[in-house]
Design a protein around this motif. Structure first.
Motif, mmCIF file in Angstrom:
data_model
loop_
_atom_site.group_PDB
_atom_site.id
_atom_site.type_symbol
_atom_site.label_atom_id
_atom_site.label_comp_id
_atom_site.label_asym_id
_atom_site.label_seq_id
_atom_site.Cartn_x
_atom_site.Cartn_y
_atom_site.Cartn_z
ATOM 1 N N UNK A 111 0.935 -1.163 0.146
ATOM 2 C CA UNK A 111 -0.061 0.025 0.131
ATOM 3 C C UNK A 111 0.676 1.322 0.139
ATOM 4 N N UNK A 112 0.600 2.310 -1.067
ATOM 5 C CA UNK A 112 1.375 3.391 -0.875
ATOM 6 C C UNK A 112 0.417 4.384 -0.510
ATOM 7 N N UNK A 113 0.836 5.291 0.256
ATOM 8 C CA UNK A 113 0.322 6.271 0.953
ATOM 9 C C UNK A 113 -1.332 5.477 1.513
ATOM 10 N N UNK A 114 -2.385 5.949 1.038
ATOM 11 C CA UNK A 114 -3.473 5.113 1.423
ATOM 12 C C UNK A 114 -4.206 4.254 0.526
ATOM 13 N N UNK A 115 -3.206 3.966 -0.814
ATOM 14 C CA UNK A 115 -3.706 3.249 -1.657
ATOM 15 C C UNK A 115 -3.091 1.738 -1.831
ATOM 16 N N UNK A 116 -3.722 0.685 -1.901
ATOM 17 C CA UNK A 116 -3.215 -0.708 -2.136
ATOM 18 C C UNK A 116 -3.024 -0.672 -3.698
ATOM 19 N N UNK A 117 -1.576 -0.671 -3.900
ATOM 20 C CA UNK A 117 -1.312 -0.912 -5.220
ATOM 21 C C UNK A 117 -1.039 -2.370 -5.697
ATOM 22 N N UNK A 118 -0.525 -3.002 -4.989
ATOM 23 C CA UNK A 118 -0.296 -4.575 -5.111
ATOM 24 C C UNK A 118 -1.089 -5.375 -4.105
ATOM 25 N N UNK A 119 -2.054 -6.053 -4.138
ATOM 26 C CA UNK A 119 -2.395 -6.747 -3.068
ATOM 27 C C UNK A 119 -2.048 -8.027 -2.763
ATOM 28 N N UNK A 120 -1.721 -8.330 -1.337
ATOM 29 C CA UNK A 120 -1.332 -9.564 -1.027
ATOM 30 C C UNK A 120 -2.832 -10.637 -1.196
ATOM 31 N N UNK A 121 -2.220 -11.676 -1.968
ATOM 32 C CA UNK A 121 -3.324 -12.522 -2.641
ATOM 33 C C UNK A 121 -2.872 -13.969 -2.451
ATOM 34 N N UNK A 122 -3.480 -14.880 -2.391
ATOM 35 C CA UNK A 122 -3.009 -16.311 -2.530
ATOM 36 C C UNK A 122 -2.431 -16.593 -3.876
ATOM 37 N N UNK A 123 -1.407 -17.172 -3.972
ATOM 38 C CA UNK A 123 -0.698 -17.477 -5.088
ATOM 39 C C UNK A 123 0.770 -17.100 -4.890
ATOM 40 N N UNK A 124 1.576 -17.116 -5.806
ATOM 41 C CA UNK A 124 2.982 -16.966 -5.592
ATOM 42 C C UNK A 124 3.765 -15.950 -6.169
ATOM 43 N N UNK A 125 3.035 -15.219 -6.939
ATOM 44 C CA UNK A 125 3.580 -14.012 -7.781
ATOM 45 C C UNK A 125 3.268 -12.696 -7.229
ATOM 46 N N UNK A 126 3.067 -12.376 -6.138
ATOM 47 C CA UNK A 126 2.858 -10.904 -5.577
ATOM 48 C C UNK A 126 4.021 -10.187 -5.469
ATOM 49 N N UNK A 127 4.526 -9.556 -4.454
ATOM 50 C CA UNK A 127 5.631 -8.827 -4.351
ATOM 51 C C UNK A 127 6.784 -9.820 -3.642
ATOM 52 N N UNK A 128 6.250 -10.661 -2.683
ATOM 53 C CA UNK A 128 6.916 -11.700 -2.225
ATOM 54 C C UNK A 128 6.187 -12.817 -1.451
ATOM 55 N N UNK A 129 6.875 -13.898 -1.792
ATOM 56 C CA UNK A 129 5.916 -15.113 -1.415
ATOM 57 C C UNK A 129 6.635 -16.186 -0.673
ATOM 58 N N UNK A 130 6.149 -16.997 0.077
ATOM 59 C CA UNK A 130 6.732 -18.258 0.516
ATOM 60 C C UNK A 130 5.837 -19.533 -0.200
ATOM 61 N N UNK A 131 6.406 -20.623 -0.413
ATOM 62 C CA UNK A 131 5.708 -21.519 -1.186
ATOM 63 C C UNK A 131 4.663 -22.134 -0.455
ATOM 64 N N UNK A 166 5.438 10.292 -2.043
ATOM 65 C CA UNK A 166 5.221 8.969 -1.198
ATOM 66 C C UNK A 166 5.417 9.494 0.360
ATOM 67 N N UNK A 167 4.357 9.317 1.170
ATOM 68 C CA UNK A 167 4.614 9.368 2.521
ATOM 69 C C UNK A 167 4.382 8.513 3.284
ATOM 70 N N UNK A 168 3.957 7.244 2.930
ATOM 71 C CA UNK A 168 4.236 6.017 3.871
ATOM 72 C C UNK A 168 3.866 4.802 2.711
ATOM 73 N N UNK A 169 4.465 3.850 3.287
ATOM 74 C CA UNK A 169 4.513 2.426 2.520
ATOM 75 C C UNK A 169 4.095 1.499 3.571
ATOM 76 N N UNK A 170 3.017 0.747 3.248
ATOM 77 C CA UNK A 170 2.653 -0.288 4.268
ATOM 78 C C UNK A 170 2.537 -1.596 3.420
ATOM 79 N N UNK A 171 3.176 -2.896 4.121
ATOM 80 C CA UNK A 171 3.322 -3.909 3.594
ATOM 81 C C UNK A 171 2.051 -4.827 4.148
#
Lengths: 202, 206
Positions: free
Chosen positions: A93-113, A173-178
């Motif tokens: 999430x950048x500022x208040x906007x979710x840019x890339x959502x954490x979602x089931x699967x393996x090709x988000x921004x970081x993933x464990x198998x 960019x004022x905040x980054x939320x993982x």
């Protein structure tokens, strides 16, 4: 580093710098400007470990940032998961906007198998300048491995199309939320998030 | 970048420097501290080309004298090449301090050439994320390898180490004092090499 001023050879004890020398050290286009404007610097950090079990939610937030749209950003961090047959994925999430959502699967921004094993690993993200018509510039590399041996795991390049929620805001960019999610069988963990900015002024 | 001190506007010709001003420049919490603690910096390099035809994994280039704390991320840039001479691949791994973390192998390593009998060269970009208990596998890399004479694709860009490679050991949870690039050649007739190995580390103190 040919553009940096160095002290004159005749500098001696008790030397009193002239305003010109002060300017060379500190003024516009001076030494500090040279270093500040061109370097990669830490803009924010969060060394706390966060955990996530189940539905998507915010994990680490780095606030107090002031990163202009023209500056590239490098994000470094670490993830791990408990030993269940379940994925753990991370979004942004950048500022208040979710840019890339954490979602089931393996090709988000970081993933464990999804393998039933304890895993850990690291990720790096490079976010390019957020300018009009260039609001999708992020490349993510992640590698996670079985935690004690470093054996089988997952290497991912992301994000893929299915997890893209919005383009980057073009404002500072004022905040980054993982953000994180698991399938509720494994617990996912996130730690040591470092945010660097890259200089863009010659 | 709001934290950097700048000289006061009324500083005029030949004004003496006060203690506070010197401290703002070079003291604890001063400008140099700011730059030193937050920046990415070159920590070590090996500018000599290291070559070998060894068909067993061996240390090629070692960058020693490092002092990179566990909290610091690391970036390695490693240009590599192989000669013609036989239809065999070369591959590269990584040793951290005295621990071989990723062993050199002719496939699925941190960097590889193709097995075609031709001169090739490429680049490995390797990040090591901060090391702490439970977080000792954080190596993310990528590489590509090209035909030296044409730039044609030899091995397309690869995220490394990939899933079929095997770590030899996890990363030591200790200050990094040396990093070594290991290499292996699939044939004694094929020379492998790395050159201009550079090690950078990121500042972690706000």
């Amino acid at each position: 580093m040919t553009d940096v001023w160095t002290a004159p050879a005749d500098i001696s004890n008790g030397y009193v710098p002239t305003s010109a020398k002060w300017s060379e050290l500190l003024g516009t286009a001076g030494n500090l400007d040279f270093l500040l404007n061109r370097g990669w610097y830490l803009a924010g950090a969060d060394f706390t470990e966060y955990s996530r079990l189940g539905a998507v939610g915010d994990m680490s937030t780095i606030s107090g940032l002031s990163i202009p749209a023209a500056q590239p950003i490098l994000v470094v961090g670490s993830i791990r998961k408990s030993p269940a047959a379940d994925t753990f994925t991370v979004g942004l999430k950048v500022n208040g906007t979710t840019v890339v959502e954490a979602a089931s699967g393996t090709q988000t921004l970081a993933s464990c198998s999804a393998t039933a094993q304890t895993e850990s690993g690291g990720f790096i993200w490079i976010i390019t300048p957020r300018l009009a018509a260039y609001g999708c510039g992020i490349v993510a590399l992640c590698n996670t491995r079985e935690s004690t041996t470093g054996a089988s795991g997952l290497a991912t390049l992301g994000p893929n199309a299915n997890v893209w929620a919005s383009t980057f805001p073009s404002s500072d960019v004022t905040s980054l939320t993982l953000r994180g999610i698991t399938g509720a069988a494994a617990t996912g963990y996130l730690k040591d998030v470092l945010v660097y900015t890259m200089g863009v002024t010659l | 970048m709001v934290d950097i001190w700048t000289a006061t506007a009324d500083k005029s010709l030949n004004d003496p420097v006060t203690f506070t001003e010197w401290n703002n420049l070079v003291g604890a919490g001063g400008n140099l501290d700011y730059l030193y603690n937050r920046g990415w910096r070159l920590h070590g390099q090996d500018t000599t080309e290291r070559t070998s035809t060894s068909t067993s994994a061996t240390d090629l280039s070692t960058v020693s004298g490092l002092s990179i704390t566990v909290a610091q991320p690391v970036l390695l840039l490693v240009p590599f090449r192989k000669s013609s001479g036989a239809a065999a691949a070369v591959g590269f791994g990584l040793k951290v301090n005295s621990t071989t973390v990723i062993e050199a192998a002719t496939a699925n390593a941190l960097g590889n050439s193709s097995a075609t009998n031709q001169a090739e060269d490429g680049l490995m970009v390797i990040f090591i994320t901060p090391r702490s208990a439970n977080y000792l596998t954080g190596i993310v890399g990528m590489f590509s390898c090209r035909v030296t004479s044409t730039g044609a694709n030899a091995v397309a860009a690869v995220l490394a180490p990939n899933a079929s490679s095997t770590f030899a050991a996890v990363i030591p949870n200790a200050t990094i004092t040396s990093l070594a690039i290991r290499g292996i050649s699939g044939s004694g007739s094929v020379t492998m090499a790395v050159d201009e190995v550079s090690v950078y580390a990121g500042g972690v103190t706000l």
